[in-house]
Each structure stands twice: as C-alpha cells, then as structure tokens.
Design a protein around this motif. Sequence first.
Motif, PDB file in Angstrom:
ATOM      1  N   LYS A 103     -12.859  -2.198  35.269  1.00  0.00           N
ATOM      2  CA  LYS A 103     -13.826  -1.821  34.106  1.00  0.00           C
ATOM      3  C   LYS A 103     -12.824  -1.090  33.086  1.00  0.00           C
ATOM      4  O   LYS A 103     -12.956  -1.162  31.725  1.00  0.00           O
ATOM      5  N   ALA A 104     -12.220   0.056  33.518  1.00  0.00           N
ATOM      6  CA  ALA A 104     -11.350   0.904  32.436  1.00  0.00           C
ATOM      7  C   ALA A 104     -10.276   0.043  31.988  1.00  0.00           C
ATOM      8  O   ALA A 104     -10.117   0.349  30.572  1.00  0.00           O
ATOM      9  N   LYS A 105      -9.700  -0.985  32.649  1.00  0.00           N
ATOM     10  CA  LYS A 105      -8.520  -1.694  32.005  1.00  0.00           C
ATOM     11  C   LYS A 105      -9.269  -2.488  31.000  1.00  0.00           C
ATOM     12  O   LYS A 105      -8.663  -2.853  29.942  1.00  0.00           O
ATOM     13  N   ILE A 106     -10.499  -3.063  31.258  1.00  0.00           N
ATOM     14  CA  ILE A 106     -10.931  -4.012  30.143  1.00  0.00           C
ATOM     15  C   ILE A 106     -11.560  -3.229  29.018  1.00  0.00           C
ATOM     16  O   ILE A 106     -11.253  -3.618  27.877  1.00  0.00           O
ATOM     17  N   GLU A 107     -11.751  -1.842  29.163  1.00  0.00           N
ATOM     18  CA  GLU A 107     -12.389  -1.123  28.125  1.00  0.00           C
ATOM     19  C   GLU A 107     -11.016  -0.688  27.192  1.00  0.00           C
ATOM     20  O   GLU A 107     -10.924  -0.388  25.875  1.00  0.00           O
ATOM     21  N   GLU A 108      -9.886  -0.495  27.886  1.00  0.00           N
ATOM     22  CA  GLU A 108      -8.668  -0.030  27.206  1.00  0.00           C
ATOM     23  C   GLU A 108      -8.021  -1.515  26.438  1.00  0.00           C
ATOM     24  O   GLU A 108      -7.797  -1.229  25.347  1.00  0.00           O
ATOM     25  N   ALA A 109      -8.335  -2.518  27.180  1.00  0.00           N
ATOM     26  CA  ALA A 109      -7.663  -3.716  26.238  1.00  0.00           C
ATOM     27  C   ALA A 109      -8.549  -3.904  24.992  1.00  0.00           C
ATOM     28  O   ALA A 109      -8.070  -4.057  23.942  1.00  0.00           O
ATOM     29  N   GLY A 110     -10.031  -3.603  25.363  1.00  0.00           N
ATOM     30  CA  GLY A 110     -10.862  -3.682  24.033  1.00  0.00           C
ATOM     31  C   GLY A 110     -10.660  -2.742  22.893  1.00  0.00           C
ATOM     32  O   GLY A 110     -11.172  -3.088  22.101  1.00  0.00           O
ATOM     33  N   GLU A 167      -3.235  -8.705  33.456  1.00  0.00           N
ATOM     34  CA  GLU A 167      -3.255  -7.758  34.604  1.00  0.00           C
ATOM     35  C   GLU A 167      -4.699  -7.856  35.087  1.00  0.00           C
ATOM     36  O   GLU A 167      -4.817  -8.048  36.455  1.00  0.00           O
ATOM     37  N   VAL A 168      -5.778  -7.694  34.326  1.00  0.00           N
ATOM     38  CA  VAL A 168      -6.909  -7.898  34.704  1.00  0.00           C
ATOM     39  C   VAL A 168      -7.211  -9.530  35.482  1.00  0.00           C
ATOM     40  O   VAL A 168      -7.885  -9.484  36.347  1.00  0.00           O
ATOM     41  N   GLN A 169      -6.552 -10.365  34.767  1.00  0.00           N
ATOM     42  CA  GLN A 169      -6.703 -11.631  35.417  1.00  0.00           C
ATOM     43  C   GLN A 169      -6.132 -11.846  36.957  1.00  0.00           C
ATOM     44  O   GLN A 169      -6.945 -12.453  37.755  1.00  0.00           O
ATOM     45  N   ASN A 170      -5.112 -11.178  36.881  1.00  0.00           N
ATOM     46  CA  ASN A 170      -4.382 -11.168  38.415  1.00  0.00           C
ATOM     47  C   ASN A 170      -5.368 -10.499  39.431  1.00  0.00           C
ATOM     48  O   ASN A 170      -5.313 -10.987  40.551  1.00  0.00           O
ATOM     49  N   ILE A 171      -5.895  -9.565  38.744  1.00  0.00           N
ATOM     50  CA  ILE A 171      -6.770  -8.813  40.132  1.00  0.00           C
ATOM     51  C   ILE A 171      -7.935  -9.489  40.120  1.00  0.00           C
ATOM     52  O   ILE A 171      -8.254  -9.696  41.323  1.00  0.00           O
ATOM     53  N   LEU A 172      -8.592 -10.245  39.228  1.00  0.00           N
ATOM     54  CA  LEU A 172      -9.775 -11.089  39.489  1.00  0.00           C
ATOM     55  C   LEU A 172      -9.296 -12.265  40.615  1.00  0.00           C
ATOM     56  O   LEU A 172     -10.080 -12.516  41.169  1.00  0.00           O
ATOM     57  N   LYS A 173      -8.041 -12.734  40.174  1.00  0.00           N
ATOM     58  CA  LYS A 173      -7.602 -13.987  41.120  1.00  0.00           C
ATOM     59  C   LYS A 173      -7.354 -13.344  42.370  1.00  0.00           C
ATOM     60  O   LYS A 173      -7.946 -13.919  43.370  1.00  0.00           O
ATOM     61  N   GLU A 174      -7.038 -12.158  42.657  1.00  0.00           N
ATOM     62  CA  GLU A 174      -6.645 -11.546  44.105  1.00  0.00           C
ATOM     63  C   GLU A 174      -8.053 -11.031  44.706  1.00  0.00           C
ATOM     64  O   GLU A 174      -8.283 -11.342  45.886  1.00  0.00           O
ATOM     65  N   GLU A 175      -9.097 -10.555  43.928  1.00  0.00           N
ATOM     66  CA  GLU A 175     -10.198 -10.039  44.635  1.00  0.00           C
ATOM     67  C   GLU A 175     -11.451 -11.199  44.661  1.00  0.00           C
ATOM     68  O   GLU A 175     -12.219 -11.163  45.446  1.00  0.00           O
ATOM     69  N   ALA A 176     -11.504 -12.143  43.755  1.00  0.00           N
ATOM     70  CA  ALA A 176     -11.969 -13.455  44.022  1.00  0.00           C
ATOM     71  C   ALA A 176     -13.482 -13.109  43.929  1.00  0.00           C
ATOM     72  O   ALA A 176     -14.229 -13.719  45.079  1.00  0.00           O
ATOM     73  N   PRO A 177     -14.045 -12.524  42.977  1.00  0.00           N
ATOM     74  CA  PRO A 177     -15.410 -11.971  42.918  1.00  0.00           C
ATOM     75  C   PRO A 177     -16.355 -13.267  42.621  1.00  0.00           C
ATOM     76  O   PRO A 177     -17.392 -13.434  42.799  1.00  0.00           O
ATOM     77  N   LYS A 178     -15.514 -14.245  41.696  1.00  0.00           N
ATOM     78  CA  LYS A 178     -16.329 -15.406  41.237  1.00  0.00           C
ATOM     79  C   LYS A 178     -15.513 -16.642  41.718  1.00  0.00           C
ATOM     80  O   LYS A 178     -14.077 -16.467  41.860  1.00  0.00           O
ATOM     81  N   ILE A 182      -7.488  -1.838  21.712  1.00  0.00           N
ATOM     82  CA  ILE A 182      -6.244  -2.258  21.325  1.00  0.00           C
ATOM     83  C   ILE A 182      -6.353  -3.211  20.401  1.00  0.00           C
ATOM     84  O   ILE A 182      -6.761  -4.329  20.668  1.00  0.00           O
ATOM     85  N   PHE A 183      -5.380  -2.880  19.221  1.00  0.00           N
ATOM     86  CA  PHE A 183      -5.349  -4.294  18.411  1.00  0.00           C
ATOM     87  C   PHE A 183      -4.247  -4.778  18.169  1.00  0.00           C
ATOM     88  O   PHE A 183      -3.937  -5.848  17.700  1.00  0.00           O
ATOM     89  N   ASP A 184      -3.076  -4.265  18.957  1.00  0.00           N
ATOM     90  CA  ASP A 184      -1.869  -4.930  19.236  1.00  0.00           C
ATOM     91  C   ASP A 184      -1.904  -5.874  20.126  1.00  0.00           C
ATOM     92  O   ASP A 184      -2.161  -5.899  21.379  1.00  0.00           O
ATOM     93  N   GLU A 185      -1.769  -7.218  19.885  1.00  0.00           N
ATOM     94  CA  GLU A 185      -2.085  -8.337  20.440  1.00  0.00           C
ATOM     95  C   GLU A 185      -1.178  -8.636  21.618  1.00  0.00           C
ATOM     96  O   GLU A 185      -1.652  -8.923  22.829  1.00  0.00           O
ATOM     97  N   LYS A 186       0.127  -8.155  21.635  1.00  0.00           N
ATOM     98  CA  LYS A 186       1.118  -8.342  22.799  1.00  0.00           C
ATOM     99  C   LYS A 186       0.386  -7.195  24.028  1.00  0.00           C
ATOM    100  O   LYS A 186       0.299  -7.635  24.952  1.00  0.00           O
ATOM    101  N   LYS A 187       0.041  -6.036  23.481  1.00  0.00           N
ATOM    102  CA  LYS A 187      -0.157  -5.003  24.536  1.00  0.00           C
ATOM    103  C   LYS A 187      -1.690  -5.487  25.057  1.00  0.00           C
ATOM    104  O   LYS A 187      -2.031  -5.342  26.379  1.00  0.00           O
ATOM    105  N   ARG A 188      -2.563  -5.878  24.102  1.00  0.00           N
ATOM    106  CA  ARG A 188      -3.913  -6.409  24.785  1.00  0.00           C
ATOM    107  C   ARG A 188      -3.708  -7.703  25.803  1.00  0.00           C
ATOM    108  O   ARG A 188      -4.343  -7.609  26.824  1.00  0.00           O
ATOM    109  N   ARG A 189      -2.774  -8.520  25.230  1.00  0.00           N
ATOM    110  CA  ARG A 189      -2.556  -9.819  26.166  1.00  0.00           C
ATOM    111  C   ARG A 189      -1.941  -9.409  27.400  1.00  0.00           C
ATOM    112  O   ARG A 189      -2.497  -9.865  28.756  1.00  0.00           O
ATOM    113  N   ALA A 190      -1.111  -8.493  27.730  1.00  0.00           N
ATOM    114  CA  ALA A 190      -0.661  -7.920  28.817  1.00  0.00           C
ATOM    115  C   ALA A 190      -1.565  -7.235  29.816  1.00  0.00           C
ATOM    116  O   ALA A 190      -1.669  -7.593  30.998  1.00  0.00           O
ATOM    117  N   ILE A 191      -2.501  -6.374  29.275  1.00  0.00           N
ATOM    118  CA  ILE A 191      -3.619  -5.838  30.102  1.00  0.00           C
ATOM    119  C   ILE A 191      -4.569  -6.876  30.672  1.00  0.00           C
ATOM    120  O   ILE A 191      -4.872  -7.033  31.623  1.00  0.00           O
TER     121      ILE A 191
END
Length: 158
Positions: free
Chosen positions: A91-98, A112-123, A100-109
């Motif tokens: 949640k903190a990473k999502i808040e951080e990304a939200g 990372e969020v998508q990789n965590i979601l892939k690993e934890e597979a909550p859905k 940030i206006f820099d598209e590259k930094k935002r996309r990188a976060i």
Amino acid sequence: NGFSVTFDSYTGSLVDPSTLSEVVVGYLEKVGIKVNLNSQEFGVFAKRRLANNLNPLSIYSFGDMWLDADLPLKYMMQGKLGHYYVNDSLKAKIEEAGSIFDEKKRRAIYAEVQNILKEEAPKIFLLQYEAIFAVSPRVKYTPRADEILWFYDLVPAN
C-alpha cells in the motif's frame, strides 16, 4: 489432497461471468478442489459484496476508466467489498507511486508492485475483455479509451 470451497459468481450484469465461472470451477476440480458454485443474480451478489460477505473465492470485474494503475490497485487492496488482501508495505508503494509525476519513476514502482502481486498471488487475474462497438454509416461516433460510453458526441453522419 484437495479441499472444498464455495465460489461466489453472478448473472445479470453488463459483464456476466457465469460461463467463465463454470470454466474456472472445471479447472479447479481437475486439480482436486471441490467447488460449490454459488451463482446468484447480480443484485444479491452486490449486496453481499457491499456487506463484505463474499466467500473466499469469488469473481468480479472492473474496467480501466482511470487509465492509470493508482485507483484500481488501491481499490483491490482495500480489505473490503470482497477484496480481502491487505499488504501495508505494498500500500505504501502504491501511495508513493501515486504521488510521483515522473513517468519513469512511477512506472518502476508499479512494476515492483506488479511483481509483488505476482509472487503473493492474492487474486487470479483471468482476462481483459476488448470493447466491441457496432458501426453504422448513419452515425459518427468515436469510442473513448476510458471505457465510458459518452453519447453526447454521437451525431448523424452527413
């Protein structure tokens, strides 16, 4: 050795997942999971969803009218409305990304969020429907990219 689970699904909405739910049940049963498919009319399902009273396995869809990852990610991690997964560091990473206006930094976060979601597979993310529009030489209409049907621009063709 498998286990039993109840799977909430619904009918009677714009995106009717009843057939898709039956396919999912078939796949789960092939790997030894006994599934009780609880298919209900969308109004009943929606009331249970709003009361945070869905079974651990359910199906739901939402579009991407925001054209940004921020709101859908926050929505699916809220801990209610059938979205039981909560991860405070994510949640903190999502808040951080939200914030940030820099598209590259935002996309990188978000990567990372998508990789965590892939690993934890909550859905289990199943598919993305394509929007299909009919055309007629009698009208001029350009569909919007955000999935909102905005018919104010619909005009007769010359």
